[in-house]
Design a protein around this motif. Structure first.
Motif, short mmCIF file in Angstrom:
data_model
loop_
_atom_site.label_atom_id
_atom_site.label_comp_id
_atom_site.label_asym_id
_atom_site.label_seq_id
_atom_site.Cartn_x
_atom_site.Cartn_y
_atom_site.Cartn_z
N GLU A 13 0.06 9.25 -0.21
CA GLU A 13 -1.33 8.98 -0.58
C GLU A 13 -1.42 7.95 -1.70
O GLU A 13 -2.38 7.18 -1.78
CB GLU A 13 -2.06 10.28 -0.98
CG GLU A 13 -1.56 10.93 -2.25
CD GLU A 13 -0.30 11.78 -2.08
OE1 GLU A 13 0.18 12.29 -3.09
OE2 GLU A 13 0.20 11.93 -0.95
N ILE A 14 -0.41 7.86 -2.55
CA ILE A 14 -0.39 6.85 -3.61
C ILE A 14 -0.26 5.45 -2.99
O ILE A 14 -0.95 4.51 -3.40
CB ILE A 14 0.75 7.13 -4.60
CG1 ILE A 14 0.52 8.47 -5.29
CG2 ILE A 14 0.88 6.00 -5.63
CD1 ILE A 14 1.71 8.99 -6.06
N LEU A 19 -2.85 0.28 -1.09
CA LEU A 19 -3.14 -0.63 0.03
C LEU A 19 -4.64 -0.77 0.27
O LEU A 19 -5.10 -1.82 0.70
CB LEU A 19 -2.43 -0.14 1.29
CG LEU A 19 -0.90 -0.18 1.24
CD1 LEU A 19 -0.31 0.40 2.51
CD2 LEU A 19 -0.39 -1.59 0.99
N GLU A 20 -5.40 0.27 -0.03
CA GLU A 20 -6.85 0.20 0.13
C GLU A 20 -7.46 -0.84 -0.80
O GLU A 20 -8.53 -1.38 -0.53
CB GLU A 20 -7.50 1.57 -0.14
CG GLU A 20 -7.29 2.56 0.98
CD GLU A 20 -7.79 3.94 0.64
OE1 GLU A 20 -8.37 4.14 -0.46
OE2 GLU A 20 -7.59 4.84 1.47
N ALA A 25 1.88 -3.52 -1.86
CA ALA A 25 2.66 -2.64 -2.72
C ALA A 25 4.14 -2.98 -2.58
O ALA A 25 4.57 -3.49 -1.56
CB ALA A 25 2.43 -1.17 -2.34
N ILE A 26 4.87 -2.72 -3.62
CA ILE A 26 6.33 -2.87 -3.59
C ILE A 26 6.93 -1.49 -3.77
O ILE A 26 6.61 -0.79 -4.74
CB ILE A 26 6.82 -3.81 -4.71
CG1 ILE A 26 6.26 -5.21 -4.51
CG2 ILE A 26 8.35 -3.81 -4.75
CD1 ILE A 26 6.56 -6.17 -5.64
#
Length: 79
Positions: A13-14, A19-20, A25-26
């Motif tokens: 969920e993080i 991404l939202e 993200a990495i």
């Protein structure tokens, strides 16, 4: 048997929240436990590029297998 029985992802969920926001993200994942299964799972669910060093005789066959399965990757020692 469901895949949930064999494999459980925690904290996804993080990643979804990041991404939202539209920034990407990495993820840094050490070679511990189910590393390769997580690698496959994330590569199939999200558009991603895995940056790795795949020169180890022990590890390289796994990367080649996942490449055949459709997981995009970049070997930074062989670029």
């Amino acid at each position: 048997m469901s895949i949930d029985w064999r494999f459980r992802v925690e904290g996804e969920e993080i990643l979804e929240q990041a991404l939202e926001r539209g920034r990407g993200a990495i993820l840094l994942n050490p070679h511990l436990g189910n590393f390769f299964y997580y690698y496959w799972y994330l590569s199939m669910k999200y558009p991603c590029l895995t940056v790795v060093t795949a020169q180890s005789e022990d590890i390289r066959p796994f990367y080649l297998l996942f490449q055949r399965l459709g997981c995009d990757g970049l070997d930074y020692e062989n670029a």
